[in-house]
Design a protein around this motif. Structure first.
Motif, PDB file in Angstrom:
ATOM      1  N   ARG A 349       0.844  -1.205   0.000  1.00 35.20           N
ATOM      2  CA  ARG A 349       0.000   0.000   0.000  1.00 35.20           C
ATOM      3  C   ARG A 349       0.878   1.254   0.000  1.00 35.20           C
ATOM      4  NH1 ARG A 349      -2.810  -3.429   3.708  1.00 35.20           N
ATOM      5  NH2 ARG A 349      -4.787  -4.136   2.795  1.00 35.20           N
ATOM      6  N   ALA A 350       1.964   1.204   0.770  1.00 33.29           N
ATOM      7  CA  ALA A 350       2.869   2.357   0.805  1.00 33.29           C
ATOM      8  C   ALA A 350       3.501   2.592  -0.558  1.00 33.29           C
ATOM      9  CB  ALA A 350       3.959   2.125   1.849  1.00 33.29           C
ATOM     10  N   ALA A 351       3.829   1.512  -1.285  1.00 29.31           N
ATOM     11  CA  ALA A 351       4.437   1.660  -2.604  1.00 29.31           C
ATOM     12  C   ALA A 351       3.497   2.386  -3.560  1.00 29.31           C
ATOM     13  CB  ALA A 351       4.806   0.281  -3.162  1.00 29.31           C
ATOM     14  N   LEU A 352       2.227   2.067  -3.493  1.00 26.40           N
ATOM     15  CA  LEU A 352       1.256   2.793  -4.317  1.00 26.40           C
ATOM     16  C   LEU A 352       1.227   4.266  -3.941  1.00 26.40           C
ATOM     17  CD1 LEU A 352      -1.650   0.181  -4.276  1.00 26.40           C
ATOM     18  CD2 LEU A 352      -0.216   0.761  -6.245  1.00 26.40           C
ATOM     19  N   ARG A 353       1.270   4.551  -2.633  1.00 25.95           N
ATOM     20  CA  ARG A 353       1.277   5.947  -2.191  1.00 25.95           C
ATOM     21  C   ARG A 353       2.546   6.656  -2.657  1.00 25.95           C
ATOM     22  NH1 ARG A 353      -2.210   7.320   1.995  1.00 25.95           N
ATOM     23  NH2 ARG A 353      -0.753   8.921   2.706  1.00 25.95           N
ATOM     24  N   ASN A 354       3.639   5.916  -2.773  1.00 26.45           N
ATOM     25  CA  ASN A 354       4.912   6.512  -3.178  1.00 26.45           C
ATOM     26  C   ASN A 354       5.065   6.626  -4.689  1.00 26.45           C
ATOM     27  OD1 ASN A 354       5.873   7.015  -0.633  1.00 26.45           O
ATOM     28  ND2 ASN A 354       7.017   5.098  -0.458  1.00 26.45           N
ATOM     29  N   GLY A 355       4.043   6.195  -5.430  1.00 25.27           N
ATOM     30  CA  GLY A 355       4.069   6.431  -6.869  1.00 25.27           C
ATOM     31  C   GLY A 355       4.388   5.243  -7.735  1.00 25.27           C
ATOM     32  N   LEU A 356       4.642   4.073  -7.165  1.00 25.34           N
ATOM     33  CA  LEU A 356       4.834   2.883  -7.990  1.00 25.34           C
ATOM     34  C   LEU A 356       3.486   2.447  -8.570  1.00 25.34           C
ATOM     35  CD1 LEU A 356       7.309   0.687  -5.904  1.00 25.34           C
ATOM     36  CD2 LEU A 356       7.791   1.910  -8.019  1.00 25.34           C
ATOM     37  N   SER A 357       3.474   2.066  -9.814  1.00 22.78           N
ATOM     38  CA  SER A 357       2.238   1.599 -10.440  1.00 22.78           C
ATOM     39  C   SER A 357       2.051   0.117 -10.160  1.00 22.78           C
ATOM     40  CB  SER A 357       2.292   1.831 -11.944  1.00 22.78           C
ATOM     41  OG  SER A 357       3.253   0.968 -12.539  1.00 22.78           O
ATOM     42  N   PRO A 358       0.827  -0.407 -10.305  1.00 22.67           N
ATOM     43  CA  PRO A 358       0.632  -1.848 -10.165  1.00 22.67           C
ATOM     44  C   PRO A 358       1.513  -2.655 -11.114  1.00 22.67           C
ATOM     45  CG  PRO A 358      -1.476  -0.738 -10.041  1.00 22.67           C
ATOM     46  CD  PRO A 358      -0.467   0.314 -10.425  1.00 22.67           C
ATOM     47  N   ALA A 359       1.710  -2.138 -12.327  1.00 20.19           N
ATOM     48  CA  ALA A 359       2.560  -2.855 -13.277  1.00 20.19           C
ATOM     49  C   ALA A 359       3.999  -2.921 -12.779  1.00 20.19           C
ATOM     50  CB  ALA A 359       2.506  -2.164 -14.641  1.00 20.19           C
ATOM     51  N   GLU A 360       4.499  -1.822 -12.196  1.00 17.99           N
ATOM     52  CA  GLU A 360       5.868  -1.816 -11.662  1.00 17.99           C
ATOM     53  C   GLU A 360       5.997  -2.755 -10.463  1.00 17.99           C
ATOM     54  OE1 GLU A 360       7.538   2.623 -12.707  1.00 17.99           O
ATOM     55  OE2 GLU A 360       5.950   2.441 -11.198  1.00 17.99           O
ATOM     56  N   ILE A 361       4.973  -2.797  -9.635  1.00 18.95           N
ATOM     57  CA  ILE A 361       5.001  -3.704  -8.488  1.00 18.95           C
ATOM     58  C   ILE A 361       5.046  -5.157  -8.960  1.00 18.95           C
ATOM     59  CG2 ILE A 361       3.633  -4.568  -6.547  1.00 18.95           C
ATOM     60  CD1 ILE A 361       2.717  -1.659  -6.083  1.00 18.95           C
ATOM     61  N   ARG A 362       4.275  -5.479 -10.014  1.00 22.26           N
ATOM     62  CA  ARG A 362       4.311  -6.837 -10.546  1.00 22.26           C
ATOM     63  C   ARG A 362       5.703  -7.193 -11.061  1.00 22.26           C
ATOM     64  NH1 ARG A 362      -1.023  -5.378 -12.223  1.00 22.26           N
ATOM     65  NH2 ARG A 362      -0.304  -4.679 -14.287  1.00 22.26           N
ATOM     66  N   GLU A 363       6.367  -6.232 -11.708  1.00 25.18           N
ATOM     67  CA  GLU A 363       7.715  -6.491 -12.208  1.00 25.18           C
ATOM     68  C   GLU A 363       8.701  -6.733 -11.061  1.00 25.18           C
ATOM     69  OE1 GLU A 363       8.923  -6.988 -15.223  1.00 25.18           O
ATOM     70  OE2 GLU A 363       6.866  -6.859 -16.006  1.00 25.18           O
ATOM     71  N   ILE A 364       8.557  -5.969  -9.985  1.00 28.03           N
ATOM     72  CA  ILE A 364       9.428  -6.159  -8.816  1.00 28.03           C
ATOM     73  C   ILE A 364       9.231  -7.560  -8.251  1.00 28.03           C
ATOM     74  CG2 ILE A 364       9.826  -5.415  -6.419  1.00 28.03           C
ATOM     75  CD1 ILE A 364       9.054  -2.554  -7.424  1.00 28.03           C
ATOM     76  N   LEU A 365       7.984  -8.004  -8.151  1.00 23.14           N
ATOM     77  CA  LEU A 365       7.711  -9.323  -7.591  1.00 23.14           C
ATOM     78  C   LEU A 365       8.191 -10.437  -8.525  1.00 23.14           C
ATOM     79  CD1 LEU A 365       4.200  -8.832  -5.931  1.00 23.14           C
ATOM     80  CD2 LEU A 365       6.481  -8.585  -4.931  1.00 23.14           C
ATOM     81  N   LEU A 366       8.088 -10.208  -9.827  1.00 22.16           N
ATOM     82  CA  LEU A 366       8.650 -11.174 -10.760  1.00 22.16           C
ATOM     83  C   LEU A 366      10.162 -11.307 -10.563  1.00 22.16           C
ATOM     84  CD1 LEU A 366       6.731 -10.415 -14.093  1.00 22.16           C
ATOM     85  CD2 LEU A 366       6.792 -12.610 -12.869  1.00 22.16           C
ATOM     86  N   GLN A 367      10.830 -10.181 -10.338  1.00 19.42           N
ATOM     87  CA  GLN A 367      12.273 -10.203 -10.094  1.00 19.42           C
ATOM     88  C   GLN A 367      12.598 -11.017  -8.840  1.00 19.42           C
ATOM     89  OE1 GLN A 367      14.050  -8.663 -12.367  1.00 19.42           O
ATOM     90  NE2 GLN A 367      16.120  -8.426 -11.533  1.00 19.42           N
ATOM     91  N   THR A 368      11.740 -10.918  -7.824  1.00 15.87           N
ATOM     92  CA  THR A 368      12.012 -11.678  -6.594  1.00 15.87           C
ATOM     93  C   THR A 368      11.865 -13.173  -6.815  1.00 15.87           C
ATOM     94  OG1 THR A 368       9.704 -11.630  -5.748  1.00 15.87           O
ATOM     95  CG2 THR A 368      11.135  -9.753  -5.200  1.00 15.87           C
ATOM     96  N   ALA A 369      11.082 -13.573  -7.819  1.00 14.25           N
ATOM     97  CA  ALA A 369      10.954 -15.004  -8.095  1.00 14.25           C
ATOM     98  C   ALA A 369      12.297 -15.602  -8.484  1.00 14.25           C
ATOM     99  CB  ALA A 369       9.930 -15.231  -9.212  1.00 14.25           C
ATOM    100  N   ILE A 370      13.129 -14.835  -9.168  1.00 17.65           N
ATOM    101  CA  ILE A 370      14.436 -15.328  -9.595  1.00 17.65           C
ATOM    102  C   ILE A 370      15.440 -15.276  -8.454  1.00 17.65           C
ATOM    103  CG2 ILE A 370      16.320 -14.977 -11.234  1.00 17.65           C
ATOM    104  CD1 ILE A 370      13.621 -15.942 -12.427  1.00 17.65           C
ATOM    105  N   TYR A 371      15.444 -14.180  -7.704  1.00 11.11           N
ATOM    106  CA  TYR A 371      16.523 -13.958  -6.737  1.00 11.11           C
ATOM    107  C   TYR A 371      16.146 -14.292  -5.289  1.00 11.11           C
ATOM    108  CZ  TYR A 371      19.081 -11.886 -10.557  1.00 11.11           C
ATOM    109  OH  TYR A 371      19.746 -11.694 -11.746  1.00 11.11           O
TER     110      TYR A 371
END
Length: 396
Positions: A349-371
């Motif tokens: 929720r804070a990330a949305l308030r800080n300006g990250l879009s849902p699409a950017e959040i999905r990309e971050i979580l995809l990155q965590t799948a690898i690392y």
């Protein structure tokens, strides 16, 4: 009609020493409440106590009611008289007040901030109790006298075991209650019924320490935490095993806090860091979340809340090196890696308030799948699906 209060000059000499003004709790006198603190500080400060209307040395008010503003104005008059005697009229002084005396302290910091170098607000609140409760107590005392309050005050004032350990202190304080004028007591109750400065705490810039008793019921730790969170330069201190009258229950600890206040050792940077931390915390997490956290503050969690506000939010999140969008991206990744799922939900929720879009959040979580691992990312996506789905706009 001007309210008349009287003071007790415990140790008033000259302007070579700081002047500390001591305020009482409802039902006590300054002499009864601060008797065991005064000898601990008399060698290093001038000490001026004052009494509420109809309490101690102060006469009862002329009418059935008064206000905290009127009491604060009368206290300023006593300070003026003491400073004329000391030879430093208008110079900033220090203040410490318990309960009703703390409420008056808040009013003084709002009405005359230039007059105070620092303050200790003890077992108090920006609002104490409810108007209905105070009006009911005022009517009872006005009709039947202050002895009606002895049993209830004993239960409210002292932590478990104190009555048995310190019967002389208890007797001294209850005697001040029973000899208080019933009309004066009722008038102060009505003043507290109307007192509410919760929306004005942000105006207070004077350095202050909010002191809570871990066992205080009338003004619990959360009440003092709200003052520390709302004022600009404030710290919270919690005294263990203490209830509503810390100056009487733990005079050594209170004297030590006041020495730190007088010496400036509470630390200018820490209150400033805390103020910055609360501001950023609200901006990132939202007022509702922070207000819930403050309201849930207890003696157990108070120091931890102070720590994360000053260092996590006031030290790290305020750094200029990267923007808040980047900090949110880093935080989400770290929380997935650590499996901190409750914190992840909050920071999504804070990330949305800080300006990250849902699409950017999905990309971050995809990155965590690898690392971080696929199972961790799978769990994170489940939480994100729920959080992003709470807002139709965010989910698109």
């Amino acid at each position: 009609m001007t309210l008349e209060l009287r003071g007790t000059g415990f140790a008033v000499r000259d302007a070579s020493r700081p002047l500390l003004v001591l305020g009482p709790s409802l039902g006590t006198s300054a002499a009864a409440l601060w008797a065991d603190v005064v000898p601990l500080l008399a060698a290093e400060a001038d000490l001026l106590g004052w009494d509420l209307p109809g309490h101690g040395a102060s006469p009862a008010p002329a009418g059935p009611s008064t206000t905290v503003e009127e009491i604060a104005d009368a206290v300023l008059g006593l300070i003026d008289d003491a400073q004329a005697e000391r030879g430093d009229p208008g110079a900033p002084v220090w203040y410490a007040g318990d309960s009703a005396g703390g409420a008056v302290g808040l009013q003084l910091l709002l009405d005359a901030p230039d007059r105070f170098a620092g303050a200790a607000l003890i077992s108090t609140g920006a609002r104490i109790g409810t108007p209905e409760g105070w009006e009911e107590r005022a009517a009872l005392v006005e009709q039947a006298g202050t002895p009606t309050q002895v049993i209830g005050s004993t239960e409210r004032w002292f932590a478990p075991g104190f009555v048995e350990r310190e019967p002389q202190v208890v007797t001294r304080l209850l005697a001040s209650l029973q000899t208080a004028d019933r009309h004066g007591y009722a008038a102060v109750c009505r003043a507290l019924a109307a007192f509410d400065v919760r929306t004005r705490l942000g105006e207070i810039a004077t350095p202050l320490v909010a002191v809570a008793g871990s066992d205080d019921r009338p003004t619990p730790v959360s009440s003092l935490a709200a003052i520390a969170a709302g004022a600009r330069r404030a710290r919270l201190r919690v005294l263990e095993g203490v209830a509503h009258l810390p100056p009487a229950e733990d005079p050594e600890a209170v004297a030590a806090i006041l020495r730190e206040l007088l010496a400036g050792r509470l630390g200018a940077s820490d209150p400033e860091r805390a103020a910055a931390g609360f501001a950023v915390r609200r901006e990132v997490l939202g007022d509702a979340h922070v207000d819930r956290a403050i309201g849930a503050t207890s003696a157990t969690t108070a120091e931890f809340q102070d720590l994360i506000t000053r260092y996590a939010w006031g030290e790290i999140w305020t750094r200029p090196g990267i923007d808040r969008r980047m900090r949110s991206a880093v935080t989400l990744t770290a929380l997935v890696a650590g499996g901190h799922w409750a914190e992840l939900e909050m920071h999504l929720r804070a990330a949305l308030r800080n300006g990250l879009s849902p699409a950017e959040i999905r990309e971050i979580l995809l990155q965590t799948a690898i690392y971080c691992s696929v199972p961790s990312a799978n769990h994170a996506f489940g939480i994100a699906d729920r959080v992003l789905g709470e807002d139709g706009e965010a989910a698109r």
